[in-house]
Design a protein around this motif. Structure first.
Motif, PDB file in Angstrom:
ATOM      1  N   GLY A   1       0.823  -1.202   0.000  1.00 50.70           N
ATOM      2  CA  GLY A   1       0.000   0.000   0.000  1.00 50.70           C
ATOM      3  C   GLY A   1       0.858   1.253   0.000  1.00 50.70           C
ATOM      4  N   GLN A   2       0.483   2.243   0.791  1.00 52.05           N
ATOM      5  CA  GLN A   2       1.173   3.531   0.825  1.00 52.05           C
ATOM      6  C   GLN A   2       2.199   3.637   1.950  1.00 52.05           C
ATOM      7  OE1 GLN A   2       0.575   5.770  -1.597  1.00 52.05           O
ATOM      8  NE2 GLN A   2      -0.918   4.384  -2.503  1.00 52.05           N
ATOM      9  N   ARG A   3       2.511   2.514   2.615  1.00 54.18           N
ATOM     10  CA  ARG A   3       3.397   2.578   3.787  1.00 54.18           C
ATOM     11  C   ARG A   3       4.842   2.946   3.443  1.00 54.18           C
ATOM     12  NH1 ARG A   3       3.551  -2.283   7.448  1.00 54.18           N
ATOM     13  NH2 ARG A   3       4.446  -3.198   5.600  1.00 54.18           N
ATOM     14  N   PHE A   4       5.274   2.633   2.212  1.00 53.84           N
ATOM     15  CA  PHE A   4       6.665   2.864   1.821  1.00 53.84           C
ATOM     16  C   PHE A   4       6.699   3.660   0.522  1.00 53.84           C
ATOM     17  CE2 PHE A   4       6.487  -1.121   4.237  1.00 53.84           C
ATOM     18  CZ  PHE A   4       7.303  -0.786   5.297  1.00 53.84           C
ATOM     19  N   GLU A   5       7.890   3.861  -0.005  1.00 52.77           N
ATOM     20  CA  GLU A   5       8.043   4.673  -1.211  1.00 52.77           C
ATOM     21  C   GLU A   5       7.318   4.082  -2.419  1.00 52.77           C
ATOM     22  OE1 GLU A   5      11.669   6.691  -3.690  1.00 52.77           O
ATOM     23  OE2 GLU A   5      11.839   6.497  -1.530  1.00 52.77           O
ATOM     24  N   GLN A   6       7.343   2.756  -2.542  1.00 55.82           N
ATOM     25  CA  GLN A   6       6.625   2.079  -3.618  1.00 55.82           C
ATOM     26  C   GLN A   6       5.557   1.179  -3.003  1.00 55.82           C
ATOM     27  OE1 GLN A   6       9.459   0.075  -6.171  1.00 55.82           O
ATOM     28  NE2 GLN A   6      10.426   1.986  -6.789  1.00 55.82           N
ATOM     29  N   GLN A   7       4.532   0.868  -3.767  1.00 56.78           N
ATOM     30  CA  GLN A   7       3.415   0.091  -3.243  1.00 56.78           C
ATOM     31  C   GLN A   7       3.696  -1.406  -3.164  1.00 56.78           C
ATOM     32  OE1 GLN A   7      -0.318   1.020  -5.055  1.00 56.78           O
ATOM     33  NE2 GLN A   7      -0.021   3.206  -4.853  1.00 56.78           N
ATOM     34  N   LEU A   8       4.662  -1.888  -3.953  1.00 58.74           N
ATOM     35  CA  LEU A   8       4.962  -3.316  -3.978  1.00 58.74           C
ATOM     36  C   LEU A   8       6.385  -3.572  -3.496  1.00 58.74           C
ATOM     37  CD1 LEU A   8       3.376  -4.178  -7.431  1.00 58.74           C
ATOM     38  CD2 LEU A   8       2.370  -4.532  -5.189  1.00 58.74           C
ATOM     39  N   THR A   9       6.550  -4.647  -2.731  1.00 53.13           N
ATOM     40  CA  THR A   9       7.865  -5.028  -2.225  1.00 53.13           C
ATOM     41  C   THR A   9       8.226  -6.408  -2.755  1.00 53.13           C
ATOM     42  OG1 THR A   9       7.632  -3.731  -0.211  1.00 53.13           O
ATOM     43  CG2 THR A   9       9.200  -5.553  -0.148  1.00 53.13           C
ATOM     44  N   ILE A  10       9.409  -6.509  -3.331  1.00 53.16           N
ATOM     45  CA  ILE A  10       9.936  -7.787  -3.813  1.00 53.16           C
ATOM     46  C   ILE A  10      10.716  -8.423  -2.673  1.00 53.16           C
ATOM     47  CG2 ILE A  10      11.518  -8.848  -5.471  1.00 53.16           C
ATOM     48  CD1 ILE A  10      10.671  -6.538  -7.390  1.00 53.16           C
ATOM     49  N   LYS A  11      10.448  -9.710  -2.435  1.00 53.53           N
ATOM     50  CA  LYS A  11      11.046 -10.421  -1.303  1.00 53.53           C
ATOM     51  C   LYS A  11      12.233 -11.251  -1.795  1.00 53.53           C
ATOM     52  CE  LYS A  11       7.276 -10.964   1.687  1.00 53.53           C
ATOM     53  NZ  LYS A  11       6.600 -11.983   2.450  1.00 53.53           N
ATOM     54  N   LEU A  12      13.383 -11.002  -1.199  1.00 56.69           N
ATOM     55  CA  LEU A  12      14.611 -11.697  -1.581  1.00 56.69           C
ATOM     56  C   LEU A  12      15.292 -12.254  -0.341  1.00 56.69           C
ATOM     57  CD1 LEU A  12      15.915  -8.986  -4.045  1.00 56.69           C
ATOM     58  CD2 LEU A  12      14.899 -11.179  -4.673  1.00 56.69           C
ATOM     59  N   GLN A  13      16.180 -13.207  -0.556  1.00 53.10           N
ATOM     60  CA  GLN A  13      16.943 -13.772   0.549  1.00 53.10           C
ATOM     61  C   GLN A  13      18.405 -13.368   0.418  1.00 53.10           C
ATOM     62  OE1 GLN A  13      15.021 -17.709  -0.275  1.00 53.10           O
ATOM     63  NE2 GLN A  13      15.251 -17.908   1.946  1.00 53.10           N
ATOM     64  N   ARG A  14      19.024 -13.113   1.570  1.00 57.30           N
ATOM     65  CA  ARG A  14      20.456 -12.803   1.611  1.00 57.30           C
ATOM     66  C   ARG A  14      21.245 -14.071   1.301  1.00 57.30           C
ATOM     67  NH1 ARG A  14      22.501 -11.977   6.394  1.00 57.30           N
ATOM     68  NH2 ARG A  14      24.235 -10.834   5.533  1.00 57.30           N
ATOM     69  N   ASP A  15      22.470 -13.876   0.874  1.00 53.80           N
ATOM     70  CA  ASP A  15      23.367 -15.005   0.597  1.00 53.80           C
ATOM     71  C   ASP A  15      22.743 -16.000  -0.367  1.00 53.80           C
ATOM     72  OD1 ASP A  15      25.392 -14.020   2.336  1.00 53.80           O
ATOM     73  OD2 ASP A  15      24.243 -14.795   4.040  1.00 53.80           O
ATOM     74  N   GLU A  16      22.048 -15.480  -1.354  1.00 58.19           N
ATOM     75  CA  GLU A  16      21.390 -16.316  -2.360  1.00 58.19           C
ATOM     76  C   GLU A  16      21.881 -15.888  -3.735  1.00 58.19           C
ATOM     77  OE1 GLU A  16      19.930 -19.239  -3.693  1.00 58.19           O
ATOM     78  OE2 GLU A  16      18.936 -19.015  -1.752  1.00 58.19           O
TER      79      GLU A  16
END
Length: 163
Positions: A30-45
């Motif tokens: 939604g409007q909580r952050f700069e963009q409406q959609l968040t891409i989920k990634l893993q560290r060390d991947e």
């Protein structure tokens, strides 16, 4: 570059885990952050990135944040109006994203005889062992950017779309 004014370009990113081919996920914030959609990634991947450009303009550089991604042209791609490339991106140097925070990753694409393309991708980095959170949400098949070359020789993103 001014001769390209008004021309459109579409960049399509397909991102999967290199080890098992599992696609990445995203969620609506939604409007909580700069963009409406968040891409989920893993560290060390390690992620496999397939990048397609329409029209068929050769890509010279793909950069995520400050890291150049080595690209190979995909020769079996059969669309005369497009070129496709593949490369790998390692997320070892990205820190774990704190709760209620997001990271903006700069995407830069340098194409032959065209202005540079630049956009931001909002991400959250989870620990490599945290598959439950990293794979919760909707599967991201493609991340697409539609852009147009302006009269001052820049590419302006008109639309970002997650498919």
């Amino acid at each position: 570059m001014a001769s390209y004014a008004g021309k459109t370009v579409k960049l399509t990113f397909n991102i999967k885990r290199e080890s098992d081919g599992i696609p990445i996920y995203f969620k609506a914030d939604g409007q909580r952050f700069e963009q409406q959609l968040t891409i989920k990634l893993q560290r060390d991947e390690t992620y496999r990135i397939d990048l397609t450009v329409r029209p068929a303009i050769p890509i010279e550089i793909l950069r995520l944040q400050d890291e150049n991604i080595g690209l190979e042209k995909i020769s079996k791609f059969i669309d005369p109006n497009a070129l496709s490339y593949t490369g790998v991106w390692k997320t070892a140097h990205f820190p774990l994203t704190e709760k209620n925070k997001r990271e903006l990753i700069k995407i830069t694409v340098v194409m032959k005889a065209m202005p540079m393309f630049s956009a931001m991708m909002q991400c959250k980095f989870y620990e490599n062992t945290d598959a439950q959170h990293a794979r919760w949400g909707d599967k991201l098949t493609n991340l697409e950017y539609d852009g147009v070359v302006t009269s001052d020789g820049t590419i302006v993103v008109q639309k970002q779309q997650i498919i």
